[in-house]
Design a protein around this motif. Structure first.
Motif, short mmCIF file in Angstrom:
data_model
loop_
_atom_site.label_atom_id
_atom_site.label_comp_id
_atom_site.label_asym_id
_atom_site.label_seq_id
_atom_site.Cartn_x
_atom_site.Cartn_y
_atom_site.Cartn_z
N LYS A 92 29.50 41.65 -20.60
CA LYS A 92 29.36 41.65 -19.16
C LYS A 92 30.61 40.99 -18.35
O LYS A 92 30.88 41.50 -17.57
N ARG A 93 31.37 40.20 -19.34
CA ARG A 93 32.54 39.59 -18.68
C ARG A 93 33.54 40.62 -18.10
O ARG A 93 34.15 40.40 -17.07
N LYS A 94 34.15 41.36 -19.21
CA LYS A 94 35.12 42.50 -18.77
C LYS A 94 34.50 43.20 -17.56
O LYS A 94 35.12 43.65 -16.60
N LEU A 95 33.02 43.67 -17.72
CA LEU A 95 32.71 44.49 -16.91
C LEU A 95 32.73 43.91 -15.36
O LEU A 95 33.11 44.34 -14.32
N TYR A 96 32.22 42.57 -15.18
CA TYR A 96 32.41 41.85 -13.89
C TYR A 96 33.54 41.72 -13.42
O TYR A 96 33.91 42.17 -12.01
N GLN A 97 34.70 41.53 -14.20
CA GLN A 97 36.10 41.43 -13.74
C GLN A 97 36.62 42.58 -13.20
O GLN A 97 37.09 42.78 -12.20
N SER A 98 36.33 43.76 -13.83
CA SER A 98 36.70 44.98 -13.46
C SER A 98 35.76 45.76 -12.28
O SER A 98 36.62 46.19 -11.44
N LEU A 99 34.75 45.35 -12.17
CA LEU A 99 33.93 45.83 -10.86
C LEU A 99 34.35 44.87 -9.79
O LEU A 99 34.65 45.46 -8.73
N GLY A 100 35.04 43.71 -10.02
CA GLY A 100 35.44 43.06 -8.82
C GLY A 100 36.75 43.49 -8.26
O GLY A 100 37.07 43.77 -7.02
N VAL A 101 37.53 43.82 -9.38
CA VAL A 101 38.92 44.56 -8.88
C VAL A 101 38.58 45.87 -8.48
O VAL A 101 39.10 46.25 -7.25
N ALA A 102 37.78 46.67 -9.08
CA ALA A 102 37.34 48.02 -8.40
C ALA A 102 36.76 47.94 -7.06
O ALA A 102 37.18 48.72 -5.97
N GLY A 103 35.84 46.92 -6.85
CA GLY A 103 35.11 46.82 -5.65
C GLY A 103 36.26 46.37 -4.56
O GLY A 103 36.13 46.71 -3.26
N GLY A 104 37.06 45.40 -4.82
CA GLY A 104 38.10 45.19 -3.89
C GLY A 104 39.14 46.39 -3.56
O GLY A 104 39.47 46.59 -2.29
N ILE A 105 39.40 47.23 -4.41
CA ILE A 105 40.15 48.31 -4.17
C ILE A 105 39.31 49.48 -3.38
O ILE A 105 40.05 49.90 -2.29
N PHE A 106 38.26 49.39 -3.55
CA PHE A 106 37.35 50.34 -2.57
C PHE A 106 37.22 49.64 -1.20
O PHE A 106 37.51 50.53 -0.35
N LEU A 107 37.13 48.50 -1.17
CA LEU A 107 37.06 47.77 0.13
C LEU A 107 38.47 48.04 0.92
O LEU A 107 38.41 48.52 2.03
N VAL A 108 39.50 47.84 0.23
CA VAL A 108 40.88 48.34 0.60
C VAL A 108 40.91 49.50 1.35
O VAL A 108 41.60 49.87 2.51
N ILE A 109 40.49 50.39 0.53
CA ILE A 109 40.78 52.03 0.94
C ILE A 109 39.94 52.18 2.02
O ILE A 109 40.27 52.99 2.94
N LEU A 110 38.46 51.66 2.20
CA LEU A 110 37.71 51.84 3.32
C LEU A 110 38.40 51.34 4.64
O LEU A 110 38.36 51.80 5.61
N LEU A 111 38.90 50.07 4.68
CA LEU A 111 39.49 49.46 5.65
C LEU A 111 40.66 49.86 6.07
O LEU A 111 41.10 49.55 7.31
N VAL A 112 41.46 50.30 5.61
CA VAL A 112 42.81 50.95 5.61
C VAL A 112 42.68 52.48 6.04
O VAL A 112 42.31 53.01 6.87
#
Length: 172
Positions: free
Chosen positions: A152-172
């Motif tokens: 789960k450690r790598k999963l959480y880190q990857s999901l954090g980055v992926a979620g951030g990218i998703f939010l940036v795409i949504l807001l831009v």
């Protein structure tokens, strides 16, 4: 330019959240190993030196890292003035007070609480048998926590980055 800075802040905070969840898993593994060390010390104090529980707790508290050192020290102090309550009740109160801010899960605390129900209540051999049973359960919990942390450690880190990218795409 402000959009770029905002996007970087969102990405960094989302990655930080993922790292925080990852750190919680690592912290639980470490605290479970400290708990195991504490219980082994307690077992040795009971088995080999036949020290009374308050003295054993005080002796072990000096050698333990926080929050387990404070937990044992305060439990030893409270045992002097138990005011009609059983050791099990005192043990449960101390767990809630001193171990509430740890990475331990509710089930971990419940298992530790059940150990307190038999300490000081049964004869020496039964106490040692109960401690051995608890150590076996704790070893299983440690193995499960380590396996979960690895996956789960790598999963959480990857999901954090992926979620951030998703939010940036949504807001831009």
């Amino acid at each position: 330019m402000l959009k770029g800075i905002g996007a970087l802040l969102i990405l960094a905070s989302a990655a930080g959240i993922g790292a925080s969840f990852s750190s919680d898993l690592k912290g639980r593994c470490m605290e479970l190993r400290l708990l195991k060390q504490m219980i082994y010390m307690l077992r040795g104090e009971i088995k080999y030196t036949k020290t009374p529980l308050p003295e054993a707790f005080s002796s072990i508290a000096v050698r333990m890292k926080e929050p387990f050192g404070s937990f044992l020290e305060q439990t030893a102090e409270q045992m002097g003035s138990m005011e009609g309550q059983s050791f099990g009740e005192l043990w449960q109160k101390q767990i809630k007070r001193w171990l509430s801010d740890t990475h331990l899960k509710k089930g971990d605390k419940e298992q530790l609480g059940s150990l307190g129900e038999v300490l000081g209540y049964l004869d020496l051999e039964m106490q040692l048998s109960s401690i051995d049973l608890y150590l076996d359960q704790l070893e299983l919990c440690i193995r499960e926590a380590q396996e979960a942390a690895q996956t789960k450690r790598k999963l959480y880190q990857s999901l954090g980055v992926a979620g951030g990218i998703f939010l940036v795409i949504l807001l831009v």
